[in-house]
Design a protein around this motif. Structure first.
Motif, PDB file in Angstrom:
ATOM      1  N   GLY A  80      44.819  49.271 -37.261  1.00 58.80           N
ATOM      2  CA  GLY A  80      44.988  47.859 -37.595  1.00 58.80           C
ATOM      3  C   GLY A  80      46.439  47.432 -37.661  1.00 58.80           C
ATOM      4  N   THR A  81      46.675  46.367 -38.390  1.00 60.98           N
ATOM      5  CA  THR A  81      48.025  45.835 -38.516  1.00 60.98           C
ATOM      6  C   THR A  81      48.568  46.146 -39.903  1.00 60.98           C
ATOM      7  N   GLY A  82      49.865  46.211 -40.014  1.00 59.53           N
ATOM      8  CA  GLY A  82      50.494  46.492 -41.300  1.00 59.53           C
ATOM      9  C   GLY A  82      50.496  47.977 -41.619  1.00 59.53           C
ATOM     10  N   ASP A  83      51.158  48.292 -42.707  1.00 57.33           N
ATOM     11  CA  ASP A  83      51.285  49.685 -43.128  1.00 57.33           C
ATOM     12  C   ASP A  83      50.175  50.054 -44.105  1.00 57.33           C
ATOM     13  N   ALA A  84      49.612  51.236 -43.900  1.00 58.07           N
ATOM     14  CA  ALA A  84      48.632  51.769 -44.847  1.00 58.07           C
ATOM     15  C   ALA A  84      49.384  52.249 -46.089  1.00 58.07           C
ATOM     16  N   PRO A  85      48.690  52.358 -47.217  1.00 56.00           N
ATOM     17  CA  PRO A  85      49.360  52.861 -48.418  1.00 56.00           C
ATOM     18  C   PRO A  85      49.787  54.314 -48.244  1.00 56.00           C
ATOM     19  N   ILE A  86      50.814  54.702 -48.961  1.00 55.63           N
ATOM     20  CA  ILE A  86      51.248  56.100 -49.008  1.00 55.63           C
ATOM     21  C   ILE A  86      50.536  56.743 -50.191  1.00 55.63           C
ATOM     22  N   VAL A  87      49.891  57.887 -49.933  1.00 55.30           N
ATOM     23  CA  VAL A  87      49.077  58.566 -50.936  1.00 55.30           C
ATOM     24  C   VAL A  87      49.673  59.945 -51.207  1.00 55.30           C
ATOM     25  N   GLU A  88      49.773  60.321 -52.482  1.00 56.79           N
ATOM     26  CA  GLU A  88      50.240  61.659 -52.835  1.00 56.79           C
ATOM     27  C   GLU A  88      49.063  62.620 -52.852  1.00 56.79           C
ATOM     28  N   VAL A  89      49.296  63.822 -52.301  1.00 54.23           N
ATOM     29  CA  VAL A  89      48.290  64.880 -52.287  1.00 54.23           C
ATOM     30  C   VAL A  89      48.944  66.194 -52.693  1.00 54.23           C
TER      31      VAL A  89
ATOM     32  N   LEU B  20      44.132  68.580 -43.453  1.00 60.67           N
ATOM     33  CA  LEU B  20      45.098  68.282 -42.404  1.00 60.67           C
ATOM     34  C   LEU B  20      45.199  69.458 -41.447  1.00 60.67           C
ATOM     35  N   VAL B  21      44.965  69.190 -40.159  1.00 60.48           N
ATOM     36  CA  VAL B  21      45.083  70.223 -39.123  1.00 60.48           C
ATOM     37  C   VAL B  21      46.568  70.470 -38.903  1.00 60.48           C
ATOM     38  N   MET B  22      46.962  71.749 -38.973  1.00 62.32           N
ATOM     39  CA  MET B  22      48.387  72.069 -38.947  1.00 62.32           C
ATOM     40  C   MET B  22      48.587  73.454 -38.347  1.00 62.32           C
ATOM     41  N   ASP B  23      49.363  73.534 -37.246  1.00 55.61           N
ATOM     42  CA  ASP B  23      49.601  74.849 -36.649  1.00 55.61           C
ATOM     43  C   ASP B  23      50.987  75.403 -36.965  1.00 55.61           C
ATOM     44  N   GLN B  24      51.863  74.586 -37.534  1.00 57.52           N
ATOM     45  CA  GLN B  24      53.170  75.066 -37.936  1.00 57.52           C
ATOM     46  C   GLN B  24      53.074  75.705 -39.327  1.00 57.52           C
ATOM     47  N   PRO B  25      54.156  76.310 -39.824  1.00 55.10           N
ATOM     48  CA  PRO B  25      54.095  76.919 -41.164  1.00 55.10           C
ATOM     49  C   PRO B  25      53.611  75.921 -42.208  1.00 55.10           C
ATOM     50  N   HIS B  26      52.715  76.383 -43.050  1.00 58.09           N
ATOM     51  CA  HIS B  26      52.098  75.526 -44.061  1.00 58.09           C
ATOM     52  C   HIS B  26      52.953  75.465 -45.322  1.00 58.09           C
ATOM     53  N   PRO B  27      52.975  74.310 -45.988  1.00 62.06           N
ATOM     54  CA  PRO B  27      53.631  74.254 -47.296  1.00 62.06           C
ATOM     55  C   PRO B  27      52.838  75.115 -48.282  1.00 62.06           C
ATOM     56  N   PRO B  28      53.484  75.596 -49.329  1.00 61.17           N
ATOM     57  CA  PRO B  28      52.785  76.477 -50.276  1.00 61.17           C
ATOM     58  C   PRO B  28      51.717  75.739 -51.079  1.00 61.17           C
ATOM     59  N   ILE B  29      50.738  76.498 -51.542  1.00 57.08           N
ATOM     60  CA  ILE B  29      49.710  75.937 -52.421  1.00 57.08           C
ATOM     61  C   ILE B  29      50.408  75.389 -53.662  1.00 57.08           C
ATOM     62  N   GLY B  30      50.000  74.199 -54.073  1.00 56.72           N
ATOM     63  CA  GLY B  30      50.601  73.523 -55.213  1.00 56.72           C
ATOM     64  C   GLY B  30      51.661  72.504 -54.825  1.00 56.72           C
ATOM     65  N   HIS B  31      52.134  72.562 -53.586  1.00 56.39           N
ATOM     66  CA  HIS B  31      53.172  71.649 -53.114  1.00 56.39           C
ATOM     67  C   HIS B  31      52.606  70.229 -53.002  1.00 56.39           C
ATOM     68  N   VAL B  32      53.391  69.236 -53.403  1.00 58.48           N
ATOM     69  CA  VAL B  32      52.968  67.833 -53.336  1.00 58.48           C
ATOM     70  C   VAL B  32      53.573  67.188 -52.096  1.00 58.48           C
ATOM     71  N   LEU B  33      52.725  66.501 -51.335  1.00 59.37           N
ATOM     72  CA  LEU B  33      53.130  65.780 -50.130  1.00 59.37           C
ATOM     73  C   LEU B  33      52.740  64.313 -50.288  1.00 59.37           C
ATOM     74  N   ARG B  34      53.335  63.469 -49.475  1.00 56.95           N
ATOM     75  CA  ARG B  34      52.917  62.071 -49.370  1.00 56.95           C
ATOM     76  C   ARG B  34      52.405  61.879 -47.949  1.00 56.95           C
ATOM     77  N   ILE B  35      51.252  61.231 -47.811  1.00 55.24           N
ATOM     78  CA  ILE B  35      50.692  60.998 -46.479  1.00 55.24           C
ATOM     79  C   ILE B  35      50.391  59.514 -46.302  1.00 55.24           C
ATOM     80  N   GLN B  36      50.442  59.083 -45.037  1.00 52.31           N
ATOM     81  CA  GLN B  36      50.160  57.685 -44.701  1.00 52.31           C
ATOM     82  C   GLN B  36      49.435  57.656 -43.369  1.00 52.31           C
ATOM     83  N   VAL B  37      48.271  57.019 -43.342  1.00 44.61           N
ATOM     84  CA  VAL B  37      47.533  56.853 -42.091  1.00 44.61           C
ATOM     85  C   VAL B  37      48.337  55.930 -41.186  1.00 44.61           C
ATOM     86  N   VAL B  38      48.422  56.278 -39.903  1.00 43.93           N
ATOM     87  CA  VAL B  38      49.144  55.444 -38.942  1.00 43.93           C
ATOM     88  C   VAL B  38      48.217  55.039 -37.798  1.00 43.93           C
ATOM     89  N   GLY B  39      48.503  53.870 -37.220  1.00 39.48           N
ATOM     90  CA  GLY B  39      47.797  53.439 -36.028  1.00 39.48           C
ATOM     91  C   GLY B  39      46.467  52.760 -36.234  1.00 39.48           C
TER      92      GLY B  39
END
Length: 92
Positions: A68-77, A47-66
């Motif tokens: 097709g139609t409908g919501d993409a699944p939310i994935v933990e990373v 993930l390209v990120m110019d703001q402060p980064h979360p620490p190594i080991g931190h768990v995030l949830r991500i979802q692709v947007v834009g």
């Protein structure tokens, strides 16, 4: 191991594929954030990120947007590495 562009061997287990899409990053400790991916693989995403980064080991949830139609699944990373350009995350 995966061969690098220069022919050297890498510790990576999966080939990276360049891909630039928008993802919504959901983190209980912060406001939702829209970021762009740089590449993906079977094992994770950068993930390209110019703001402060979360620490190594931190768990995030991500979802692709834009796409097709409908919501993409939310994935933990999990944040596995941090560079000037952003964060490398492994799928959980």
């Amino acid at each position: 191991m995966v061969a690098g562009e220069d022919g050297s061997q890498s510790q990576r287990r999966a080939v990276r594929t360049p891909l630039c899409v928008t993802v919504m990053v959901l983190d209980d400790s912060a406001e939702p954030l829209c970021l762009r991916t740089r590449d993906i693989s079977d094992g994770g995403v950068f993930l390209v990120m110019d703001q402060p980064h979360p620490p190594i080991g931190h768990v995030l949830r991500i979802q692709v947007v834009g796409l097709g139609t409908g919501d993409a699944p939310i994935v933990e990373v999990r944040v596995m590495r941090s560079t000037r350009e952003g964060i490398g995350c492994a799928y959980l």
